[in-house]
Motif scaffolding. Sequence first.
Motif, PDB file in Angstrom:
ATOM      1  N   GLN A 101       0.817  -1.209   0.000  1.00 57.77           N
ATOM      2  CA  GLN A 101       0.000   0.000   0.000  1.00 57.77           C
ATOM      3  C   GLN A 101       0.849   1.257   0.000  1.00 57.77           C
ATOM      4  OE1 GLN A 101      -3.526   0.066   2.708  1.00 57.77           O
ATOM      5  NE2 GLN A 101      -2.406  -1.540   3.753  1.00 57.77           N
ATOM      6  N   PHE A 102       0.372   2.273  -0.689  1.00 61.14           N
ATOM      7  CA  PHE A 102       0.904   3.620  -0.581  1.00 61.14           C
ATOM      8  C   PHE A 102      -0.138   4.464   0.161  1.00 61.14           C
ATOM      9  CE2 PHE A 102       3.660   3.721  -4.721  1.00 61.14           C
ATOM     10  CZ  PHE A 102       4.724   3.154  -4.036  1.00 61.14           C
ATOM     11  N   ALA A 103       0.268   5.114   1.234  1.00 56.67           N
ATOM     12  CA  ALA A 103      -0.602   6.107   1.870  1.00 56.67           C
ATOM     13  C   ALA A 103      -0.102   7.454   1.367  1.00 56.67           C
ATOM     14  CB  ALA A 103      -0.480   6.012   3.387  1.00 56.67           C
ATOM     15  N   LEU A 104      -0.820   8.022   0.405  1.00 59.50           N
ATOM     16  CA  LEU A 104      -0.353   9.278  -0.201  1.00 59.50           C
ATOM     17  C   LEU A 104      -0.618  10.428   0.764  1.00 59.50           C
ATOM     18  CD1 LEU A 104      -1.838   8.659  -3.759  1.00 59.50           C
ATOM     19  CD2 LEU A 104       0.483   8.125  -2.965  1.00 59.50           C
ATOM     20  N   GLY A 105       0.359  11.302   0.887  1.00 62.71           N
ATOM     21  CA  GLY A 105       0.184  12.397   1.843  1.00 62.71           C
ATOM     22  C   GLY A 105       1.205  13.487   1.610  1.00 62.71           C
ATOM     23  N   GLY A 106       1.829  13.936   2.696  1.00 65.50           N
ATOM     24  CA  GLY A 106       2.758  15.053   2.628  1.00 65.50           C
ATOM     25  C   GLY A 106       2.075  16.301   3.135  1.00 65.50           C
ATOM     26  N   CYS A 107       2.541  17.455   2.670  1.00 67.42           N
ATOM     27  CA  CYS A 107       2.015  18.728   3.156  1.00 67.42           C
ATOM     28  C   CYS A 107       0.940  19.234   2.198  1.00 67.42           C
ATOM     29  CB  CYS A 107       3.185  19.713   3.260  1.00 67.42           C
ATOM     30  SG  CYS A 107       2.674  21.294   3.874  1.00 67.42           S
ATOM     31  N   GLY A 108      -0.297  18.871   2.455  1.00 67.19           N
ATOM     32  CA  GLY A 108      -1.394  19.291   1.576  1.00 67.19           C
ATOM     33  C   GLY A 108      -2.275  18.113   1.202  1.00 67.19           C
ATOM     34  N   ASP A 109      -3.366  18.402   0.504  1.00 67.40           N
ATOM     35  CA  ASP A 109      -4.307  17.355   0.090  1.00 67.40           C
ATOM     36  C   ASP A 109      -3.810  16.663  -1.172  1.00 67.40           C
ATOM     37  OD1 ASP A 109      -6.085  17.802   2.149  1.00 67.40           O
ATOM     38  OD2 ASP A 109      -7.263  19.266   1.018  1.00 67.40           O
ATOM     39  N   PRO A 110      -3.568  15.352  -1.134  1.00 66.35           N
ATOM     40  CA  PRO A 110      -3.060  14.634  -2.318  1.00 66.35           C
ATOM     41  C   PRO A 110      -3.942  14.794  -3.546  1.00 66.35           C
ATOM     42  CG  PRO A 110      -2.901  13.255  -0.379  1.00 66.35           C
ATOM     43  CD  PRO A 110      -3.666  14.476   0.037  1.00 66.35           C
ATOM     44  N   ASP A 111      -5.257  14.997  -3.330  1.00 63.64           N
ATOM     45  CA  ASP A 111      -6.136  15.139  -4.499  1.00 63.64           C
ATOM     46  C   ASP A 111      -5.927  16.484  -5.198  1.00 63.64           C
ATOM     47  OD1 ASP A 111      -8.761  16.738  -3.099  1.00 63.64           O
ATOM     48  OD2 ASP A 111      -7.566  15.495  -1.789  1.00 63.64           O
ATOM     49  N   GLU A 112      -5.051  17.333  -4.638  1.00 60.33           N
ATOM     50  CA  GLU A 112      -4.745  18.607  -5.297  1.00 60.33           C
ATOM     51  C   GLU A 112      -3.385  18.552  -6.007  1.00 60.33           C
ATOM     52  OE1 GLU A 112      -6.207  22.029  -3.800  1.00 60.33           O
ATOM     53  OE2 GLU A 112      -7.844  21.088  -2.711  1.00 60.33           O
ATOM     54  N   HIS A 113      -2.767  17.384  -6.031  1.00 66.35           N
ATOM     55  CA  HIS A 113      -1.498  17.236  -6.763  1.00 66.35           C
ATOM     56  C   HIS A 113      -1.792  17.373  -8.263  1.00 66.35           C
ATOM     57  CE1 HIS A 113       2.188  15.527  -8.420  1.00 66.35           C
ATOM     58  NE2 HIS A 113       2.741  15.627  -7.214  1.00 66.35           N
ATOM     59  N   GLU A 114      -0.890  18.057  -8.983  1.00 66.41           N
ATOM     60  CA  GLU A 114      -1.129  18.318 -10.417  1.00 66.41           C
ATOM     61  C   GLU A 114      -1.205  17.029 -11.236  1.00 66.41           C
ATOM     62  OE1 GLU A 114       1.148  19.523  -8.447  1.00 66.41           O
ATOM     63  OE2 GLU A 114       3.181  19.111  -9.168  1.00 66.41           O
ATOM     64  N   ASN A 115      -0.634  15.927 -10.717  1.00 66.68           N
ATOM     65  CA  ASN A 115      -0.671  14.647 -11.458  1.00 66.68           C
ATOM     66  C   ASN A 115      -1.431  13.575 -10.670  1.00 66.68           C
ATOM     67  OD1 ASN A 115       2.580  15.641 -11.983  1.00 66.68           O
ATOM     68  ND2 ASN A 115       1.181  15.471 -13.695  1.00 66.68           N
ATOM     69  N   PHE A 116      -2.459  14.016  -9.961  1.00 68.19           N
ATOM     70  CA  PHE A 116      -3.192  13.112  -9.055  1.00 68.19           C
ATOM     71  C   PHE A 116      -3.601  11.790  -9.732  1.00 68.19           C
ATOM     72  CE2 PHE A 116      -7.534  12.137  -7.202  1.00 68.19           C
ATOM     73  CZ  PHE A 116      -7.053  11.530  -6.070  1.00 68.19           C
ATOM     74  N   LYS A 117      -4.272  11.902 -10.872  1.00 70.52           N
ATOM     75  CA  LYS A 117      -4.779  10.688 -11.530  1.00 70.52           C
ATOM     76  C   LYS A 117      -3.621   9.796 -11.992  1.00 70.52           C
ATOM     77  CE  LYS A 117      -7.965   9.014 -15.010  1.00 70.52           C
ATOM     78  NZ  LYS A 117      -8.906   9.356 -16.077  1.00 70.52           N
ATOM     79  N   GLU A 118      -2.583  10.395 -12.561  1.00 67.95           N
ATOM     80  CA  GLU A 118      -1.442   9.601 -13.047  1.00 67.95           C
ATOM     81  C   GLU A 118      -0.786   8.849 -11.895  1.00 67.95           C
ATOM     82  OE1 GLU A 118      -2.093  12.672 -13.853  1.00 67.95           O
ATOM     83  OE2 GLU A 118      -1.602  13.092 -15.944  1.00 67.95           O
ATOM     84  N   ILE A 119      -0.699   9.522 -10.737  1.00 66.24           N
ATOM     85  CA  ILE A 119      -0.083   8.890  -9.561  1.00 66.24           C
ATOM     86  C   ILE A 119      -0.868   7.641  -9.154  1.00 66.24           C
ATOM     87  CG2 ILE A 119       0.151   9.286  -7.038  1.00 66.24           C
ATOM     88  CD1 ILE A 119       1.373  12.007  -7.766  1.00 66.24           C
ATOM     89  N   LEU A 120      -2.188   7.769  -9.150  1.00 63.25           N
ATOM     90  CA  LEU A 120      -3.013   6.603  -8.791  1.00 63.25           C
ATOM     91  C   LEU A 120      -2.857   5.490  -9.830  1.00 63.25           C
ATOM     92  CD1 LEU A 120      -6.330   8.300  -7.579  1.00 63.25           C
ATOM     93  CD2 LEU A 120      -4.334   7.702  -6.234  1.00 63.25           C
TER      94      LEU A 120
END
Length: 362
Positions: A101-120
């Motif tokens: 599993q990857f728990a996506l996170g960091g500083c901010g909402d992961p769904d606001e990453h510019e490549n959100f869909k590609e990352i998934l």
Amino acid sequence: MSLYRRVARDYVSMFDPDTGQGLRIKRDAVTGKLLAEDPFMADFPELLDVGIMGHCKHGRSGLCNKAGIGCYQNGFTKDKPNMTLLDFARLAEECEGRTCQFALGGCGDPDEHENFKEILKISRKHRIIPNFTTSGLGMTREKAEICAEYCGAVAVSWYRSDYTLKAIECLTKCGVKTNIHYVLSKNTVAEALQRLQEQTFPAEVNAVIFLLHKPVGQGRREDVVRWNEKEKLWELLGYISENMEKLPWRIGFDSCTAPALLRDEFNFPSESIDTCEGARWGAYVSPDMKLIPCSFANDMSQWEVELKDSTIAEAWKSPIFEKFRAHLRNSCKGGSGCHTGKRDLCMGGCPLTPEIVLCGKD
Ligand code: SF4
Ligand code: SF4
């Protein structure tokens, strides 16, 4: 996706990507016989907390603070670039067949990453289940549909706002397994108890996961629940341990809560409790590609291993990671030892913030 199964030299581990359930068991390294014991660590991180976000677009407006939560990533001031797609793809490639599993996170909402869909998509391509936590502020139907296609589960932080409820509704309507992440601080325990008793969390939620507030980033030391002020928290834990089966949601805790959950006054089955997994089964990768035993050490440079110069496997075996593990291997063994008799399960609790270790140790 099929069952993840890893037979290592001294343990066997299984993970069901459809239900999120897992099992780990120790194995005799010579005979291969299974032993009725918990293995101490994996030979490669099974769960990676991937900090894809380097800054938070809501941080400067104090989104977390307004919700009464001190951002542990210091989103109020941090302004780093997000993880690049290239770096993320490299991680996923290295992790294929070893990380579930990857728990996506960091500083901010992961769904606001510019490549959100590609990352998934990249995660799934490498047979890794992506999950993430969001404030829910930027959630849209389009993003929720993407989550339904690729994510194992999405957690919405309990920020007590209209956007919290809207995000939960949007995700669940699109068929996403949706959890609530609820931070337990001195100021929020009473509300948690009341909401469980009166059943006022949204009915459509799969699970409510409680996370202990830590004095990290903007998390204030004064808000930590201390041993001498634990009455309300003990009432909450007592209520959950007595009513677990009757509640309409599944209930979970972060592994940081293990020292409290293991106390004899509660009836939580010890088989379902695992203590701090930092450097044992999981780790954090910062947006600028450093492997760190836990995301709560995101601003503690002494725990960082540079991934630009080494592979994840090498960083996992580094002296820095061994030093972190040494705390869990050796804590409370010397001196007067462990006063609860549960050292093997508790391992001394959090190596980073001793004030959250609620076992009654002086
Ligand atoms: S004394 Fe140490 S090992 Fe024992 S319960 Fe407390 S923190 Fe855990
Ligand atoms: S290091 Fe501390 S904060 Fe991090 S997972 Fe372990 S117990 Fe929790």
